[in-house]
Design an enzyme around this catalytic site. Structure first.
Site, PDB file in Angstrom:
ATOM      1  N   ASN A  67       0.830  -1.202   0.000  1.00 35.22           N
ATOM      2  CA  ASN A  67       0.000   0.000   0.000  1.00 35.22           C
ATOM      3  C   ASN A  67       0.864   1.251   0.000  1.00 35.22           C
ATOM      4  O   ASN A  67       1.921   1.286   0.620  1.00 35.22           O
ATOM      5  CB  ASN A  67      -0.937  -0.002   1.214  1.00 35.22           C
ATOM      6  CG  ASN A  67      -1.883  -1.184   1.175  1.00 35.22           C
ATOM      7  OD1 ASN A  67      -2.025  -1.819   0.129  1.00 35.22           O
ATOM      8  ND2 ASN A  67      -2.509  -1.494   2.292  1.00 35.22           N
ATOM      9  N   VAL A  68       0.361   2.260  -0.679  1.00 37.88           N
ATOM     10  CA  VAL A  68       1.105   3.514  -0.765  1.00 37.88           C
ATOM     11  C   VAL A  68       0.437   4.583   0.104  1.00 37.88           C
ATOM     12  O   VAL A  68       0.789   5.748   0.042  1.00 37.88           O
ATOM     13  CB  VAL A  68       1.187   3.986  -2.243  1.00 37.88           C
ATOM     14  CG1 VAL A  68       1.990   2.993  -3.078  1.00 37.88           C
ATOM     15  CG2 VAL A  68      -0.196   4.199  -2.867  1.00 37.88           C
TER      16      VAL A  68
ATOM     17  N   HIS B 285       5.924  -0.571  -2.571  1.00 34.13           N
ATOM     18  CA  HIS B 285       5.503   0.209  -3.741  1.00 34.13           C
ATOM     19  C   HIS B 285       5.557   1.714  -3.521  1.00 34.13           C
ATOM     20  O   HIS B 285       4.915   2.463  -4.241  1.00 34.13           O
ATOM     21  CB  HIS B 285       4.088  -0.221  -4.173  1.00 34.13           C
ATOM     22  CG  HIS B 285       4.025  -1.630  -4.705  1.00 34.13           C
ATOM     23  ND1 HIS B 285       2.858  -2.332  -4.862  1.00 34.13           N
ATOM     24  CD2 HIS B 285       5.008  -2.462  -5.115  1.00 34.13           C
ATOM     25  CE1 HIS B 285       3.122  -3.544  -5.345  1.00 34.13           C
ATOM     26  NE2 HIS B 285       4.418  -3.644  -5.490  1.00 34.13           N
TER      27      HIS B 285
ATOM     28  N   CYS C  65      11.314  13.543  -8.732  1.00 31.79           N
ATOM     29  CA  CYS C  65      11.452  14.096 -10.074  1.00 31.79           C
ATOM     30  C   CYS C  65      11.407  12.955 -11.080  1.00 31.79           C
ATOM     31  O   CYS C  65      12.116  11.963 -10.926  1.00 31.79           O
ATOM     32  CB  CYS C  65      12.771  14.866 -10.174  1.00 31.79           C
ATOM     33  SG  CYS C  65      13.117  15.411 -11.850  1.00 31.79           S
TER      34      CYS C  65
ATOM     35  N   CYS D 144      10.209  20.305 -11.220  1.00 29.00           N
ATOM     36  CA  CYS D 144      11.298  20.070 -10.275  1.00 29.00           C
ATOM     37  C   CYS D 144      12.091  21.371 -10.098  1.00 29.00           C
ATOM     38  O   CYS D 144      12.503  21.970 -11.098  1.00 29.00           O
ATOM     39  CB  CYS D 144      12.188  18.960 -10.827  1.00 29.00           C
ATOM     40  SG  CYS D 144      13.719  18.739  -9.927  1.00 29.00           S
TER      41      CYS D 144
ATOM     42  N   CYS E 220      15.822  20.748 -11.824  1.00 24.05           N
ATOM     43  CA  CYS E 220      16.090  20.532 -13.248  1.00 24.05           C
ATOM     44  C   CYS E 220      14.929  20.957 -14.143  1.00 24.05           C
ATOM     45  O   CYS E 220      15.055  20.914 -15.361  1.00 24.05           O
ATOM     46  CB  CYS E 220      16.436  19.067 -13.497  1.00 24.05           C
ATOM     47  SG  CYS E 220      15.007  17.977 -13.490  1.00 24.05           S
TER      48      CYS E 220
ATOM     49  N   ASN F 193      -8.579 -12.704   3.857  1.00 24.77           N
ATOM     50  CA  ASN F 193      -9.098 -12.039   2.667  1.00 24.77           C
ATOM     51  C   ASN F 193     -10.608 -12.278   2.617  1.00 24.77           C
ATOM     52  O   ASN F 193     -11.101 -13.273   3.154  1.00 24.77           O
ATOM     53  CB  ASN F 193      -8.424 -12.627   1.407  1.00 24.77           C
ATOM     54  CG  ASN F 193      -8.519 -11.701   0.209  1.00 24.77           C
ATOM     55  OD1 ASN F 193      -9.598 -11.315  -0.222  1.00 24.77           O
ATOM     56  ND2 ASN F 193      -7.364 -11.325  -0.332  1.00 24.77           N
TER      57      ASN F 193
HETATM   58  P1  OAD Z   1      -6.091  -5.612  -5.236  1.00 22.03           P
HETATM   59  O1  OAD Z   1      -7.142  -4.561  -5.499  1.00 22.03           O
HETATM   60  O2  OAD Z   1      -5.511  -6.351  -6.368  1.00 22.03           O
HETATM   61  O3  OAD Z   1      -6.667  -6.704  -4.234  1.00 22.03           O
HETATM   62  C1  OAD Z   1      -7.352  -6.386  -3.061  1.00 22.03           C
HETATM   63  C2  OAD Z   1      -7.591  -7.672  -2.324  1.00 22.03           C
HETATM   64  O4  OAD Z   1      -8.188  -7.366  -1.076  1.00 22.03           O
HETATM   65  C3  OAD Z   1      -8.538  -8.648  -3.039  1.00 22.03           C
HETATM   66  O5  OAD Z   1      -7.997  -9.954  -2.972  1.00 22.03           O
HETATM   67  C4  OAD Z   1      -9.839  -8.543  -2.223  1.00 22.03           C
HETATM   68  O6  OAD Z   1     -10.537  -9.780  -2.197  1.00 22.03           O
HETATM   69  C5  OAD Z   1      -9.306  -8.215  -0.856  1.00 22.03           C
HETATM   70  N1  OAD Z   1     -10.198  -7.453   0.012  1.00 22.03           N
HETATM   71  C6  OAD Z   1     -11.099  -6.499  -0.340  1.00 22.03           C
HETATM   72  N2  OAD Z   1     -11.670  -5.966   0.743  1.00 22.03           N
HETATM   73  C7  OAD Z   1     -11.123  -6.587   1.820  1.00 22.03           C
HETATM   74  C8  OAD Z   1     -11.285  -6.482   3.231  1.00 22.03           C
HETATM   75  N3  OAD Z   1     -12.128  -5.602   3.751  1.00 22.03           N
HETATM   76  N4  OAD Z   1     -10.530  -7.277   4.034  1.00 22.03           N
HETATM   77  C9  OAD Z   1      -9.670  -8.173   3.507  1.00 22.03           C
HETATM   78  N5  OAD Z   1      -9.478  -8.338   2.184  1.00 22.03           N
HETATM   79  C10 OAD Z   1     -10.178  -7.550   1.352  1.00 22.03           C
HETATM   80  O7  OAD Z   1      -4.978  -4.883  -4.374  1.00 22.03           O
HETATM   81  P2  OAD Z   1      -3.514  -5.333  -4.025  1.00 22.03           P
HETATM   82  O8  OAD Z   1      -3.410  -6.799  -3.848  1.00 22.03           O
HETATM   83  O9  OAD Z   1      -3.047  -4.449  -2.939  1.00 22.03           O
HETATM   84  O10 OAD Z   1       0.717  -1.773  -7.081  1.00 22.03           O
HETATM   85  O11 OAD Z   1      -2.760  -4.924  -5.356  1.00 22.03           O
HETATM   86  C11 OAD Z   1      -1.392  -5.129  -5.414  1.00 22.03           C
HETATM   87  C12 OAD Z   1      -0.732  -4.087  -6.196  1.00 22.03           C
HETATM   88  O12 OAD Z   1      -1.336  -4.051  -7.480  1.00 22.03           O
HETATM   89  C13 OAD Z   1      -0.930  -2.681  -5.684  1.00 22.03           C
HETATM   90  O13 OAD Z   1       0.003  -2.341  -4.691  1.00 22.03           O
HETATM   91  C14 OAD Z   1      -0.677  -1.888  -6.931  1.00 22.03           C
HETATM   92  C15 OAD Z   1      -1.159  -2.810  -8.046  1.00 22.03           C
HETATM   93  O14 OAD Z   1      -0.190  -3.024  -8.998  1.00 22.03           O
HETATM   94  C16 OAD Z   1       1.184  -0.643  -7.561  1.00 22.03           C
HETATM   95  O15 OAD Z   1       0.529   0.365  -7.688  1.00 22.03           O
HETATM   96  C17 OAD Z   1       2.614  -0.751  -7.884  1.00 22.03           C
END
Ligand code: OAD
Length: 244
Positions: free
Chosen positions: A101-102, A118, A126, A146, A149, A212
Site C-alpha cells: 500500500n502507498v 511500492h 522528479c 522540479c 532541473c 481475505n
Molecule cells: P487488489 O485490489 O488487487 O486486491 C485487493 C484484495 O483485497 C482482493 O484480494 C480482495 O478480495 C481483498 N479485500 C477487499 N476488501 C477486503 C477487506 N475488507 N478485508 C480483507 N481483504 C479484502 O490490491 P492489491 O493486492 O493491494 O501496485 O494490489 C497489489 C498491487 O497491485 C498494488 O500495490 C498496486 C497494483 O499493482 C502498484 O501500484 C505498484
C-alpha cells in the site's frame, strides 16, 4: 474455526512477517486497487494510469489522478485492522510488516518496522532525475516542475513496469524466508514480485495464513484461510491469541 489454531501459531511465533495489500485499507474508505473507480475517474482503469508510459503520454491526467487519491488517503483514518498489527508488533519477538500500500496508514496507525514495497503516495520525486523532492513552487503547472532541473514531478510510487527499490524487496524476501508465521492480508496475490513472498515463506517452512474476503492464487497453498474483512478478522485473532 481456524482462529484458535492460527492464534496459537501466532502466540508461539518468534518472527512474524506480514504482507498487506489494499484490502486492509478498505474499511478506512480507501478503494482497493482493482475496485471500480468512482465519479470522474470511473472511465479509467488503474492499470492504465499507473505506468511511466501513461505519465509520458498525459502527465497532467496521471498527476491529477494521484492528487485525487492523495486527498482520499489524507481524509482516511487507520482502521481496526491496522491497529491490530500495531499491537502484534508489540507482542511478538520479531515482526516485519511488508506493505504494497502507498497510503501510509500503517505508519499513521503506529507500526514501526514497515517495508513499503511500492512507495508512498505522500512523497514526490522528479520524473527525470528520480530523486526525492520535498518543496516546489506552485506555478500552475500540472504536474509541478522540479526546482532543480525543471523536469516534471511525479508521486514516489512504483508503477507497472518499474523496479522495486532493491533494499525493499531484499528485506522483504529475507523476512519471508526467515519468519515462522506469515500472514497475507487483503491482497489479490497477483502482482509480482510481492505476490511471490508468501510462497517463499511456505518454501522456507513458515505457517502461511491468508486473511481475505475472497480467494486468491495463494488460497490453495495457505495452511489456513480466514475469510472476512481484515478490520474484523485481525482484531478477533489478536483477542484469541492474547485475551485481556
Ligand atoms: P487488489 O485490489 O488487487 O486486491 C485487493 C484484495 O483485497 C482482493 O484480494 C480482495 O478480495 C481483498 N479485500 C477487499 N476488501 C477486503 C477487506 N475488507 N478485508 C480483507 N481483504 C479484502 O490490491 P492489491 O493486492 O493491494 O501496485 O494490489 C497489489 C498491487 O497491485 C498494488 O500495490 C498496486 C497494483 O499493482 C502498484 O501500484 C505498484
Amino acid at each position: 474455526m481456524h482462529t484458535t489454531e492460527v492464534a496459537a501459531a501466532l502466540k508461539g511465533a518468534k518472527h512474524v512477517a506480514i504482507l498487506t495489500g489494499s484490502g486492509i485499507s478498505a474499511e478506512s474508505g480507501v478503494p482497493t486497487f482493482r475496485d471500480a473507480q468512482t465519479g470522474l475517474w470511473s472511465k479509467f482503469k488503474p492499470e492504465d494510469l499507473a505506468t511511466p508510459e501513461a505519465f509520458r503520454r498525459n502527465p497532467k491526467l496521471v498527476w491529477e489522478w494521484y492528487a485525487w487519491r492523495r486527498e482520499l488517503v489524507t481524509g482516511a483514518q487507520p482502521n481496526a485492522g491496522h491497529l491490530a498489527l500495531v499491537e502484534l508488533e508489540q507482542r511478538v519477538p520479531e515482526f516485519t510488516l511488508i506493505t504494497q500500500n502507498v497510503d501510509g496508514l500503517h505508519q499513521r496507525a503506529g507500526s514501526h518496522n514497515v517495508i513499503e514495497l511500492h512507495g508512498n503516495i505522500n512523497r514526490t520525486k522528479c520524473f527525470e532525475e528520480d530523486i526525492a523532492v520535498t518543496e516546489w513552487k506552485e506555478t500552475g503547472d500540472s504536474p509541478p516542475r522540479c526546482p532543480r532541473c525543471g523536469g516534471r514531478l511525479r508521486p514516489d510510487v512504483v508503477w507497472f513496469g518499474e523496479s522495486l527499490r532493491p533494499e525493499a524487496i531484499e528485506g522483504a524476501l529475507m523476512a519471508s524466508r526467515r519468519c515462522d508465521v506469515f500472514l497475507s492480508v487483503g491482497t489479490s496475490t497477483l502482482v509480482h514480485p510481492a505476490a511471490s513472498l508468501p510462497f517463499e515463506a511456505a518454501e522456507g517452512g513458515a505457517i502461511v495464513i491468508e486473511i481475505n474476503t475472497d480467494t486468491t492464487p495463494l488460497t490453495a497453498r495457505a495452511a489456513f484461510q480466514l475469510r472476512g474483512p481484515a478490520a474484523r478478522v485481525l482484531p478477533e485473532l489478536l483477542r484469541a491469541a492474547w485475551p485481556e
